[in-house]
Enzyme design. Structure first.
Site, PDB file in Angstrom:
ATOM      1  N   LEU A 134       0.951  -1.652  -0.076  1.00  0.00           N
ATOM      2  CA  LEU A 134       0.460   0.012   0.046  1.00  0.00           C
ATOM      3  C   LEU A 134       1.024   0.694  -0.139  1.00  0.00           C
ATOM      4  CD1 LEU A 134      -2.818  -0.967   2.266  1.00  0.00           C
ATOM      5  CD2 LEU A 134      -2.272  -1.351   0.624  1.00  0.00           C
ATOM      6  N   ASN A 176       4.269  -7.998   6.593  1.00  0.00           N
ATOM      7  CA  ASN A 176       4.737  -7.199   7.735  1.00  0.00           C
ATOM      8  C   ASN A 176       4.548  -6.149   8.405  1.00  0.00           C
ATOM      9  OD1 ASN A 176       5.389  -5.479   5.576  1.00  0.00           O
ATOM     10  ND2 ASN A 176       7.562  -4.956   5.922  1.00  0.00           N
ATOM     11  N   GLU A 177       3.316  -5.624   8.015  1.00  0.00           N
ATOM     12  CA  GLU A 177       2.680  -4.554   9.168  1.00  0.00           C
ATOM     13  C   GLU A 177       2.288  -4.040  10.588  1.00  0.00           C
ATOM     14  OE1 GLU A 177      -0.135  -5.258   5.047  1.00  0.00           O
ATOM     15  OE2 GLU A 177       1.006  -6.294   6.602  1.00  0.00           O
ATOM     16  N   GLY A 217       0.637  -5.581   1.155  1.00  0.00           N
ATOM     17  CA  GLY A 217       0.219  -5.565  -0.220  1.00  0.00           C
ATOM     18  C   GLY A 217       0.559  -6.514  -1.325  1.00  0.00           C
TER      19      GLY A 217
END
Length: 312
Positions: free
Chosen positions: A116, A184-185, A161
């Site tokens: 993203l 890996n957010e 994303g």
């Protein structure tokens, strides 16, 4: 007899480009009859579809007219913004009318997609983040639920994303070497939404997903293959050819049987998001615009600027 007339009307409308009229009839058909109409459209179509948008390039495979190559082309890292996601959604919709399979890959060297676009989430108005998240939802629903055979040829790094796009495909092959993939957010102080989680659970199972998401793990191609995140690993120069070879196996399966099987496997996950779309958008905007999250995103963007300056 009435069903036969509806099938004919759907075919004629879609074949002649009268999409709104054709789709009205098409929507009345059962999934099996939709598959029949789709196959008829494909087998009678002689169109060589080549489309070049700003951020998405769609080409027909020169050796197999049933297959399209879809390349993400938003430099420098294929960040997923509103425009790219919209182009992706539209491209997939068009391909459903002209193709049987699509290979998703990147036109940008060393990167599949960095995920993203942080700029879509940083210092934005609520209506802007609402639009961004809704566009992402729609693109995921289109890709994850596509009747097409979908394959990801992962020819570069694929965090967050980018990993979601790859997992949403039916098959994934990844280039070996320095590239990594994963959700890996948490390392950015962000929590993966439930449909990211569900997509990963459906791919690698509950326990691996639990560890991967809490740790924000990024995997090499070989590590990803061991846990089922990717299906094949190959040399970077062979990623696209590997996907094409695998595609030939899937094309031998009758479309109606494959589509119904895929729908049975994925319908529950898709319907879960569809039923909670507004709630999910509200939660995302409320979360992402929190002062602490905005501060984390700002620090991350600054770190990217520093890295770019050092590199130059």
């Amino acid at each position: 007899m009435a069903n036969g007339r509806v099938m004919c009307a759907a075919f004629v409308g879609l074949r002649q480009g009268l999409f709104s009229q054709g789709k009205q009839f098409y929507a009345q058909l059962s999934p099996w009859k939709q598959a029949v109409v789709s196959q008829a459209l494909f087998s009678t179509s002689q169109k060589h579809y080549t489309d070049s948008n700003q951020y998405v390039i769609v080409e027909k495979d020169p050796k197999n007219d049933a297959v399209a190559i879809l390349k993400l082309n938003r430099k420098p890292v294929n960040g997923l913004n509103v425009q790219l996601l919209t182009e992706l959604n539209i491209a997939l919709e068009k391909l459903e009318e002209t193709s049987r399979g699509v290979i998703l890959t990147s036109a940008v060297p060393n990167i599949f997609s960095a995920g993203l676009d942080i700029a879509e989430m940083y210092q934005r108005k609520p209506e802007e983040t609402d639009e961004f998240w809704s566009t992402l939802q729609d693109a995921w629903i289109r890709l994850y639920g596509s009747p097409l055979i979908t394959m990801a040829a992962i020819n570069g790094h694929s965090p967050a994303g980018g990993c979601l796009l790859a997992m949403s495909c039916d098959y994934r092959c990844m280039a070996r070497g320095k590239y990594t993939i994963g959700l890996n957010e948490t390392k950015l102080g962000i929590v993966a939404p439930f449909w990211f989680i569900d997509t990963m659970k459906n791919t690698i199972g509950d326990r691996e997903t639990e560890k991967a998401l809490q740790l924000g793990s990024m995997y090499t191609a070989e590590q990803a293959q061991r846990i089922g995140l990717v299906d094949d690993v190959c040399d970077p120069s062979e990623v696209l050819n590997t996907a094409k070879a695998e595609m030939s196996k899937w094309l031998k399966i009758p479309d109606h049987a494959r589509i119904l099987t895929k729908e049975a496997m994925r319908k529950e996950t898709i319907n879960k998001l569809i039923s909670k779309k507004k709630e999910d958008i509200y939660y995302f905007t409320s979360f992402i615009l929190k002062e602490s999250i905005q501060r984390s995103l700002g620090m991350y963007l600054e770190s990217l600027k520093v890295k770019k300056a050092v590199k130059n």
